[in-house]
Design a protein around this motif. Structure first.
Motif, PDB file in Angstrom:
ATOM      1  N   GLU A  43       0.863  -1.178   0.000  1.00  0.00           N
ATOM      2  CA  GLU A  43       0.000   0.000   0.000  1.00  0.00           C
ATOM      3  C   GLU A  43       0.906   1.237   0.000  1.00  0.00           C
ATOM      4  O   GLU A  43       2.059   1.175   0.461  1.00  0.00           O
ATOM      5  CB  GLU A  43      -0.859   0.022   1.274  1.00  0.00           C
ATOM      6  CG  GLU A  43      -1.772  -1.177   1.431  1.00  0.00           C
ATOM      7  CD  GLU A  43      -3.012  -1.086   0.536  1.00  0.00           C
ATOM      8  OE1 GLU A  43      -3.199  -0.043  -0.120  1.00  0.00           O
ATOM      9  OE2 GLU A  43      -3.777  -2.072   0.499  1.00  0.00           O
ATOM     10  N   THR A  44       0.379   2.352  -0.460  1.00  0.00           N
ATOM     11  CA  THR A  44       1.188   3.575  -0.510  1.00  0.00           C
ATOM     12  C   THR A  44       1.826   3.890   0.840  1.00  0.00           C
ATOM     13  O   THR A  44       2.980   4.296   0.921  1.00  0.00           O
ATOM     14  CB  THR A  44       0.319   4.762  -0.964  1.00  0.00           C
ATOM     15  OG1 THR A  44      -0.243   4.435  -2.234  1.00  0.00           O
ATOM     16  CG2 THR A  44       1.128   6.034  -1.086  1.00  0.00           C
ATOM     17  N   GLU A  45       1.073   3.691   1.918  1.00  0.00           N
ATOM     18  CA  GLU A  45       1.595   4.019   3.246  1.00  0.00           C
ATOM     19  C   GLU A  45       2.836   3.200   3.605  1.00  0.00           C
ATOM     20  O   GLU A  45       3.710   3.673   4.328  1.00  0.00           O
ATOM     21  CB  GLU A  45       0.514   3.770   4.313  1.00  0.00           C
ATOM     22  CG  GLU A  45      -0.634   4.764   4.309  1.00  0.00           C
ATOM     23  CD  GLU A  45      -1.730   4.434   3.303  1.00  0.00           C
ATOM     24  OE1 GLU A  45      -1.508   3.555   2.442  1.00  0.00           O
ATOM     25  OE2 GLU A  45      -2.803   5.049   3.373  1.00  0.00           O
ATOM     26  N   ASP A  46       2.893   1.963   3.108  1.00  0.00           N
ATOM     27  CA  ASP A  46       4.013   1.094   3.454  1.00  0.00           C
ATOM     28  C   ASP A  46       5.341   1.589   2.895  1.00  0.00           C
ATOM     29  O   ASP A  46       6.406   1.164   3.350  1.00  0.00           O
ATOM     30  CB  ASP A  46       3.774  -0.335   2.915  1.00  0.00           C
ATOM     31  CG  ASP A  46       2.491  -0.952   3.434  1.00  0.00           C
ATOM     32  OD1 ASP A  46       2.095  -0.646   4.564  1.00  0.00           O
ATOM     33  OD2 ASP A  46       1.871  -1.751   2.686  1.00  0.00           O
TER      34      ASP A  46
END
Lengths: 388, 388, 388, 388
Positions: free
Chosen positions: C28-31
């Motif tokens: 995910e983008t956050e990762d």
């Protein structure tokens, strides 16, 4: 201490100076050296620093022809006066083995001889005031000498005795019950001709609401109740920073307390002994005082409540935590130069303690006296008085 | 030191024990106390700990009816032997003012008397070996005594003199030029009947390629060239951790060097003096040694190269940094119990130094001796020998 | 990887570059953002830094008329090359939210397009070598991508799955028993025409004594035996720094292991699962490897023993701890300029690991490959092979 | 905000909840993740935590049949409520990449739907009060969202723009000169029917002496005068802890100020721009405010002086530092359970700020509002008002 006469000032000087050395007389040479934690200074350093104060602020300025005893001493024995130049890092005081203790005593003798010469002269009021300030300063260091010696010996695994039979920790309440103080306008701060510190000045009015204040200080017995009912485990009783302090340091009792074979003991200047349940509690910090009050459903007094009530209270056993932050009174101004660094710059993140303790030097207390320490400190003889 | 005769062992015992006290004889009582940094121990502690070693590993075990001198001493003077129980935190050694220095000397006397009694008995080889180990152990602490005293006095702003005229730092190269060593198989490690530490055992073969090794150690003059050509500012010369060390500590010269009125001075046990350009450089760490070598376009020897070359080298002035990590020789095994904690457990993240220094005790050196310190340490008398 | 043909180099370039993005595809983008500990870098940073390498060392130098993509990127995505200028503090990588992940992918595309252009030209050998270095550099970051992603997800209290069914941690030994290697002189270091890092060069002879090396790696089952027999509580098994590490961090199992309802589980890239006793142990550090070997009465191999034995060993499951420090081979020289910072400056206080792991990129391994980490690190897929 | 009607409460709920999301609308996904310093929380965390508050204190207790959305969220999004169980370490908030931002928005939607259901019911006063508390709580986090976003973007070397044209930092004084307040008894603390926090209660009398308070806040221009006259170099102006803070952090300007080509710039939510000399100063801490006042020969107001004067002052531009410590009013009592942890436990070592700032949410301010931060903090929109 109001010292308008030359003789009186000289007597005060001699008596105060001598008392510092008496405090140190039971020490071994080794005890003069270490600084086990940054806030505890070596006894040798206290003896030298209080002497440096007289040399720096009096002899160098007012004794004609005075020659500096040793130019390195200003660097070594300045505590925190930025106006007087660089100094040894506070945390390095325990590593400075030279000058030796003997050399420090020689320094004291030298300064005392020169001070005697100075005190024989016709001094103006400002100079006399500075001498008085120097004596009060030395008295403050006398109390620190006692508490720092206790720290050094009390953290030695051998628990060495400072002086056989010394009972500093065991003092008792003379009275009990609560005293009522009515709502109204009260005057706060020092008034009179005697000596006071600048932080007591700026006498001013405060408005107090009704309160009842305990005539006795919390005893060991009462505090053991708190401990046994889980006081150190119940976060609801604690200030947030206090709860962190408890957990990070795994605290479960006042400083110097040790549970030995199931019984609470404490280190005293007379050695390790069983806790006396009736004696007044000592060596707790603001966090513990506040949690205890919360547990009792009461609170700590403000410094104003304390000052107003103090007229009718027996006190002088413990420095009593108030829930007032150490801040300037209205109209507080700090003196120019180094003397102005005495108090004002510490007026942040410290709490006021009122009263005096069993370790306070004779005559070094007033009901307007504002002592101050950080909320986590507890190596002074600190205690708890409650308000409801 | 090969001590098969009772008399020889007793003589060795007396001479080694006496030498420790001679090292301390110029000290003031205060100098025995502090621990300015964790890696420097108080002289008082060294004197007691080396004594504790004999009491713990010999008297308690082999002298019939021996009574422990003081049960607290095991807690106070154990250094790092987990097998012998709890101990004072290493970083708290400087806060333990009691037992006093005088009491520590009394402890030494007591143990010496009992050891004399033990040494008069008919000891088996293993016991005699333990006595020898104790003496070598004390000799290691003698070198630490010298370097720790230098640290304590050398970091005092007054730069007190340890002993007038003491010249430990100034020693000179006897030879110059490089010596060639041919490629081949060489034997490494201790061989013979005398004493050695377990880390020297496991004599084994290594294959070395051709190398040339300097017959002289780097001098102050050569190092000043490095400094003046910007050695401390050029990251390309440094190991990554070394470059961090330089920057975090703002290092620009060897330990004990001070630039005063434009001239380099260094603190010696004889006091502060101007740097002698021809004297052998001292008090640099592995990072500095490695950067200097890089700057010269050379490198440090491995410990194997050093050992092979040492037969033909003059040495004994400085502990010489090698670029070998302190690791076990093939077949290294550690003894069971506390004695097994002597060396093996430190075999990580330390570098080997070979040789001996001007502060090494007499007869306490061998060409197979493996000294070891962390790459950032430089309070020992450490120097640089180059290989190309 | 020996790439003499333009086509082959282009294919290698495309394949390696694509593989980095495949590793990140389940994220995910956050990762892509956080840096939970200093030694773990954000996936976004790895993607950008490996791209910056090609831009800095190839496009800027060898592609005529190339315009820097963004002057800020040099500051943001330089890792540790002092020769290439200032950079974001290593510990601040996780706070740099812009450029976004999308912008980083755009940067990759731009550089890839320009690299394609460059690779179409007639390049000299040195330039081709630099491209190869860049690809191997990116492959190293691919393994770090895998282990850093595992760290980020594996320390999230939710234990999110990276890819359903991903079994990286579960691989098994193909063989068992010990293999004998006879005493003798062996050649060590890279030989041949293909690619290798500078730290593998300087092929040289070493003398090895007889040893027997295990054909299998330690399994979870064997390690659980060690744990259950009190391995983490017995100081005699541990290096001194290892024992401190165990106690300061309260370690009682390999990284990613959790005891849930009495059963050992570990976090894998496929999610939390029960420990497979037959699978090869992973995520232990040198301290644990050394304590385990000590407990078994064996030891870890040296890197030379490993290299000699590796011809006949099955390997590629775990990076295998050796008991060799990461130090230069005889004759090691570092290249001038930034490329010379690649390996040499890290040759202190790190230990060599040999082999390769399940997370190593395809073709990115050689039997002469020298991987290196600090003794306390264990977030790589590290395992234990024993020698007796 | 006095919300006796259901409709009004629902409207308030919707409007407050929507406003949090509006604040975040210019963000990229990556910006929601990091926690660059412990006191700054990830925007994602703020959005989830304020939602968790409604779920925990309202839905779980008062909405019949409510099912917890995700049992892990209590662990992940509890801030500091010991009464509600364990939680992620405060310093680890930036490492929790899952749940994703999208998942957090889904959580908000879910809770909003359920809250709508709850608000449609006939609620008693206590429940309605809790809803109001939740909204005020979210408004506090809205201001933190703004200041934390500013911190995250403002410490990115690229200085990304939050919203083009955003001018939060540039606001101006409407009035000038000083206002006199006469000596007397004044009432302090909240009075009325509307919402207030528990720390404002306990309306009580205080006695104030005469003072004059500035009608304007200190401007950038005035502060640059202080800077240029050596304000950051003169220890006599600073509190002792402030002077340490200046030196340890090498501070020479307010937060977000950068000297570029000789001109002072500051980072604003609209990007980097030149400092507007007429705008009101922002981002100074208590130490700087106190030093500035000292330099001017004035002082900061107490929180009581401020509250009394505020009736006639224009305010709402900056949180204004007072020289009052954050301590309980007479008669302060904390509520039982988790809600009681809201304010009281922080009443130590923090200073009161009064007013409101350009980042304060609409209607979230009162003249009795007591904001509080540590003396060294300056990432809020903080300013200086002087008293003489």
């Amino acid at each position: 201490m109001q010292l308008t006469e030359t003789t009186a000032l000289k007597e005060a000087y001699n008596s105060v100076r001598k008392y510092s050395e008496q405090i140190c007389s039971p020490l071994e040479t080794e005890d003069y050296v270490p600084q086990p934690v940054p806030f505890v200074s070596p006894p040798k350093w206290h003896l030298a620093h209080s002497t440096w104060f007289f040399e720096t602020f009096l002899l160098k300025k007012y004794l004609g022809g005075y020659q500096e005893y040793d130019p390195d001493f200003n660097y070594l024995f300045n505590s925190y006066y930025n106006n007087v130049g660089d100094r040894v890092l506070r945390t390095d005081r325990g590593n400075v083995t030279r000058p030796t203790t003997k050399a420090v005593y020689a320094y004291r003798q030298h300064v005392d001889r020169c001070m005697e010469e100075l005190l024989d002269q016709d001094l103006d009021d400002q100079t006399r005031s500075l001498v008085e300030l120097g004596l009060h300063h030395e008295q403050q260091h006398q109390e620190l000498l006692v508490t720092d010696i206790k720290y050094i010996l009390g953290h030695n695994p051998l628990f060495p005795v400072y002086k056989e039979g010394h009972q500093l920790v065991n003092s008792f309440n003379a009275e009990s019950g609560f005293m009522q103080v009515p709502e109204g306008i009260y005057d706060i701060g020092f008034m009179g001709d005697g000596f006071c510190f600048d932080n007591e000045l700026g006498r001013h009015k405060v408005y107090l609401h009704d309160f009842e204040i305990s005539k006795s200080l919390v005893t060991n017995e009462e505090y053991i109740d708190f401990m046994e009912s889980g006081g150190y485990e119940d976060f609801n009783l604690w200030l947030d920073e206090g709860w962190s302090w408890v957990n990070e340091n795994k605290v479960n009792a006042p400083m110097y307390w040790h549970k030995i074979h199931g019984a609470w003991h404490y280190y005293t200047l007379g050695g390790l002994q069983q806790v006396n349940p009736k004696a007044i509690l000592s060596h707790v910090n603001l966090f513990e005082a506040s949690a205890f009050a919360q547990w009792k459903g009461m609170r700590l007094p403000t410094e104003f409540e304390w000052e107003v009530a103090s007229v009718n209270l027996d006190w002088g056993q413990r420095w009593e935590w108030t829930n007032s932050a150490y801040l300037p009174y209205p109209g507080f101004t700090k003196a120019a130069g180094a003397v102005g660094e005495y108090n004002g710059k510490f007026m942040i993140n410290q709490m006021v303690l009122r009263g005096a303790s069993v370790a306070t030097s004779p005559e070094h207390s007033r009901k307007t006296y504002r002592n101050f320490f950080h909320a986590n400190e507890r190596w002074q003889f600190t205690g708890i008085r409650l308000v409801k």
